[in-house]
Design an enzyme around this catalytic site. Structure first.
Site, PDB file in Angstrom:
ATOM      1  N   GLY A   1     -12.566 -15.553 -14.643  1.00  0.00           N
ATOM      2  CA  GLY A   1     -13.651 -14.662 -14.235  1.00  0.00           C
ATOM      3  C   GLY A   1     -14.048 -13.748 -15.377  1.00  0.00           C
TER       4      GLY A   1
ATOM      5  CE  LYS B   1     -10.644  -8.328  -4.460  1.00  0.00           C
ATOM      6  NZ  LYS B   1     -10.012  -9.048  -5.585  1.00  0.00           N
TER       7      LYS B   1
ATOM      8  NE  ARG C   1     -21.667 -15.640 -13.750  1.00  0.00           N
ATOM      9  CZ  ARG C   1     -21.707 -14.489 -14.413  1.00  0.00           C
ATOM     10  NH1 ARG C   1     -22.258 -14.437 -15.620  1.00  0.00           N
ATOM     11  NH2 ARG C   1     -21.212 -13.379 -13.888  1.00  0.00           N
TER      12      ARG C   1
ATOM     13  CG  ASP D   1     -14.367 -24.107  -9.067  1.00  0.00           C
ATOM     14  OD1 ASP D   1     -14.129 -22.964  -8.625  1.00  0.00           O
ATOM     15  OD2 ASP D   1     -14.833 -25.026  -8.358  1.00  0.00           O
TER      16      ASP D   1
ATOM     17  CE1 TYR E   1     -14.077  -7.886  -3.591  1.00  0.00           C
ATOM     18  CE2 TYR E   1     -14.334  -5.567  -3.046  1.00  0.00           C
ATOM     19  CZ  TYR E   1     -13.969  -6.554  -3.939  1.00  0.00           C
ATOM     20  OH  TYR E   1     -13.498  -6.204  -5.182  1.00  0.00           O
TER      21      TYR E   1
END
Length: 316
Positions: free
Chosen positions: A9, A147, A37, A53, A143
Site C-alpha cells: 500500500g 479495524k 497502482r 494485490d 471501516y
C-alpha cells in the site's frame, strides 16, 4: 545489515510518505514499495517497486521471498468514507490482506508487522473526551468494524502464535504531499488546497465537529518509533494523540495567512461518522511505553501546509 522491509500500500496517503521515511533511515535498497497502482515519481524513482494485490497471498509471498523480506508494513486499506459506499469490498481488502500477512508471520516467513488501526474503532457510546487506551468501542462504520476486528486478530496471533504485530490508532492525518484517500477527516487536507487554489471551500462537516488530528511527519515518526521500540506492553493498538480542532478553528488559523478565505458548511453522510468518533485522545500508554511525543500543533501545521502547498502549486 538492516532488515529488508516491504511496504504494502506504498502508493497511498500514508504509505507513500512512510516508504520515503523508511528509505531515508534504512537505505533505498532495503525498503521495497508495493501497491496495486504506481505511486509518485519520487516513490517510483527512489527504489524498488513491485505491483502487488494485497488480497493475493501468493503475490505477497513471492515478493517476500524474492527480496528476503523480514518486516512488513501493511498500509493497504479502504478508508471510512469510501468503505461506506463499498462495504463488502472494504471488508475484503481490510481483512483479507491482514490475514495473509499474519499467517506469513505465523509460518515464520517474516519477523515483524506494522498494521494501522484507527480512531474509527470507537463509536457513539465511547467517551468523547480524552478517549482512553481501553474503553468502550462499538464502531458504527464498515471501516471501524474492520479495524476493531483486526485489532482482535492481531492480539490473537500475538497471544497464540507469538506474532510480533504492532499497531497505532491513527487520528486524522494531514499532509501536503499526497491527496486525501476517502476518509472522514479529509476535509482538513482539502481545505488547505482549496484555500490556495480557489480561496473558498465547501466543508462536508459542520463547523463545530471536533476531531483528533495529526500532521503527517508526526504520524510517520510515531510509526517508525513504535517499530523500533524494544519494550512495549501492548500488542493490540496504541492510542496516539497530537492535536484536536474543529473546521471553524482551522479556518480561523488559515485566515491569519489568507484573510479573504471563505468557507461554507454542507454536512454530508460523513457527519454521522464524525459524530461517532472521539474529540480528543488519551495517549499516555504510548508516552510511557515508547516515549511518544508529537511535534506539530494547529498553528505550526497550518503554516507548514500553506508554505509547502504554495511552493507546490507555483511549480505546477
Amino acid at each position: 545489515m538492516s532488515e529488508k522491509i516491504l511496504v504494502i500500500g506504498a502508493s497511498g496517503q500514508i504509505g507513500s510518505e512512510l516508504t520515503m521515511g523508511l528509505r531515508k533511515i534504512y537505505g533505498d535498497s532495503h525498503v521495497i514499495a508495493s501497491d496495486i497502482r504506481e505511486g509518485s515519481s519520487e516513490l517510483m524513482n527512489s527504489g524498488t517497486f513491485e505491483f502487488v494485490d494485497a488480497t493475493n497471498k501468493e503475490q505477497i509471498e513471492q515478493i517476500v521471498q524474492k527480496h528476503t523480506i523480514e518486516v512488513v508494513y501493511l498500509m493497504a486499506a479502504m478508508l471510512s468514507g469510501a468503505a461506506e459506499k463499498n462495504p463488502e469490498k472494504a471488508w475484503d481488502l481490510n481483512m483479507t490482506s491482514l490475514f495473509h500477512v499474519l499467517n506469513l508471520a505465523k509460518e515464520g516467513v517474516i519477523k515483524r508487522i506494522f498494521w494501522p488501526s484507527s480512531i474509527a474503532i470507537f463509536g457513539n457510546s465511547t467517551p468523547k473526551q480524552m478517549t482512553g487506551q481501553q474503553t468502550i468501542t462499538e464502531p458504527s462504520t464498515v471501516y471501524g468494524i474492520s479495524k476493531l476486528t483486526g485489532e482482535r486478530w492481531c492480539d490473537y496471533y500475538m497471544s497464540n502464535f507469538n506474532v510480533d504485530v504492532r499497531s497505532i490508532r491513527y487520528p486524522g492525518i494531514i499532509s501536503w504531499k499526497t491527496m486525501p484517500g476517502g476518509g472522514t477527516t479529509d476535509y482538513a487536507v482539502e481545505i488547505y488546497h482549496k484555500a490556495i487554489i480557489e480561496g473558498k471551500y465547501e466543508c462536508f462537516l459542520s463547523e463545530n465537529s471536533r476531531l483528533p488530528m495529526m500532521f503527517m511527519e508526526d504520524a510517520i515518526k510515531a510509526t517508525i518509533d513504535l517499530m523500533k521500540a524494544s519494550n512495549i506492553n501492548n500488542y493490540i493498538a496504541y492510542n496516539v494523540g497530537a492535536v484536536d480542532f474543529t473546521p471553524k478553528e482551522i479556518v480561523k488559523e488559515i485566515k491569519k495567512h489568507l484573510p479573504e478565505f471563505e468557507v461554507s458548511y454542507v454536512p454530508d453522510f460523513r457527519q454521522k461518522i464524525a459524530d461517532s468518533w472521539p474529540q480528543s485522545i488519551d495517549d499516555n500508554a504510548a508516552k510511557r511505553d515508547w516515549n511518544w511525543e508529537h511535534t506539530f500543533d494547529l498553528e505550526t501545521m497550518t503554516s507548514e501546509m500553506l508554505t509547502r502547498l504554495n511552493e507546490k502549486y507555483a511549480k505546477s
